[in-house]
Design a protein around this motif. Structure first.
Motif, PDB file in Angstrom:
ATOM      1  N   UNK A 205      40.895  35.594  33.468  1.00 45.23           N
ATOM      2  CA  UNK A 205      41.766  35.579  34.402  1.00 45.23           C
ATOM      3  C   UNK A 205      41.659  36.344  35.724  1.00 45.23           C
ATOM      4  N   UNK A 206      41.667  35.748  36.578  1.00 47.76           N
ATOM      5  CA  UNK A 206      41.237  36.634  38.149  1.00 47.76           C
ATOM      6  C   UNK A 206      42.387  37.128  38.985  1.00 47.76           C
ATOM      7  N   UNK A 207      42.184  38.432  38.763  1.00 47.95           N
ATOM      8  CA  UNK A 207      43.338  39.168  39.858  1.00 47.95           C
ATOM      9  C   UNK A 207      43.017  39.463  41.475  1.00 47.95           C
ATOM     10  N   UNK A 208      43.935  38.272  41.982  1.00 54.35           N
ATOM     11  CA  UNK A 208      43.906  38.741  43.320  1.00 54.35           C
ATOM     12  C   UNK A 208      45.235  39.482  44.474  1.00 54.35           C
ATOM     13  N   UNK A 209      44.497  40.482  45.132  1.00 60.89           N
ATOM     14  CA  UNK A 209      44.985  41.278  46.105  1.00 60.89           C
ATOM     15  C   UNK A 209      44.925  41.082  47.338  1.00 60.89           C
ATOM     16  N   UNK A 210      46.223  41.643  48.191  1.00 64.89           N
ATOM     17  CA  UNK A 210      45.661  41.652  49.870  1.00 64.89           C
ATOM     18  C   UNK A 210      45.364  43.106  49.914  1.00 64.89           C
ATOM     19  N   UNK A 211      44.347  43.332  50.591  1.00 67.51           N
ATOM     20  CA  UNK A 211      44.561  45.008  51.526  1.00 67.51           C
ATOM     21  C   UNK A 211      44.265  44.663  52.420  1.00 67.51           C
ATOM     22  N   UNK A 212      45.250  45.545  53.694  1.00 63.11           N
ATOM     23  CA  UNK A 212      44.724  45.254  55.059  1.00 63.11           C
ATOM     24  C   UNK A 212      44.316  44.395  55.814  1.00 63.11           C
ATOM     25  N   UNK A 213      44.523  42.913  54.984  1.00 60.54           N
ATOM     26  CA  UNK A 213      44.381  41.935  55.929  1.00 60.54           C
ATOM     27  C   UNK A 213      43.286  41.099  55.016  1.00 60.54           C
ATOM     28  N   UNK A 214      42.700  42.331  53.945  1.00 58.16           N
ATOM     29  CA  UNK A 214      41.102  41.124  52.986  1.00 58.16           C
ATOM     30  C   UNK A 214      41.859  40.731  51.620  1.00 58.16           C
TER      31      UNK A 214
ATOM     32  N   UNK B 248      45.772  44.490  34.770  1.00 57.89           N
ATOM     33  CA  UNK B 248      46.518  45.370  33.953  1.00 57.89           C
ATOM     34  C   UNK B 248      45.537  45.640  32.903  1.00 57.89           C
ATOM     35  N   UNK B 249      45.555  46.975  32.037  1.00 65.80           N
ATOM     36  CA  UNK B 249      44.005  47.282  31.281  1.00 65.80           C
ATOM     37  C   UNK B 249      45.464  47.688  29.904  1.00 65.80           C
ATOM     38  N   UNK B 250      45.094  46.662  29.264  1.00 65.29           N
ATOM     39  CA  UNK B 250      46.394  47.189  28.148  1.00 65.29           C
ATOM     40  C   UNK B 250      45.727  47.077  26.939  1.00 65.29           C
TER      41      UNK B 250
END
Length: 113
Positions: free
Chosen positions: A52-61, A70-72
């Motif tokens: 899997x690849x997890x994508x997040x956007x934080x402060x425009x980045x 999630x670690x499960x």
């Protein structure tokens, strides 16, 4: 009403060759029954969570991380899109899925606007 059925299982779960063949047969029968009833619209197994690849956007980045978000102990192994009369029918459909006997099935209604 549409529901997303998430099929969850431990990532490192292993089966004997016979158990794997039995699970495949039981899953094929479940798919055939739900398709014939018209409640299963689509579904598929997923590649292991390690891919899997997890994508997040934080402060425009854009932040990209390898692995699930999630670690499960259990991971989403597959999904089915259902169209059921109500939650009771969705639960009945989920309870018949072979993975319910060794993993977990999460049923979630689609947001209605």
């Amino acid at each position: 009403m549409k529901y997303l059925m998430l099929v969850c299982a431990e990532e490192d779960l292993t089966f004997t060759v016979e158990e794997e063949a039995d699970l495949a047969r039981r899953t094929q029968r479940w798919v055939a029954e739900m398709d014939s009833r018209g409640v299963r619209l689509h579904g598929s197994r997923l590649q292991p969570a390690e891919g899997a690849t997890t994508v997040r956007v934080r402060d425009g980045a854009v932040l990209v991380a390898d692995g699930p978000c999630a670690e499960t102990k259990e991971h989403v192994a597959g999904y089915d899109l259902l169209e059921c009369a109500d939650l009771q029918e969705a639960i009945e459909v989920a309870s018949k899925h072979p993975a319910a006997s060794f993993g977990a099935i999460e049923v979630r209604a689609f947001w209605q606007s």
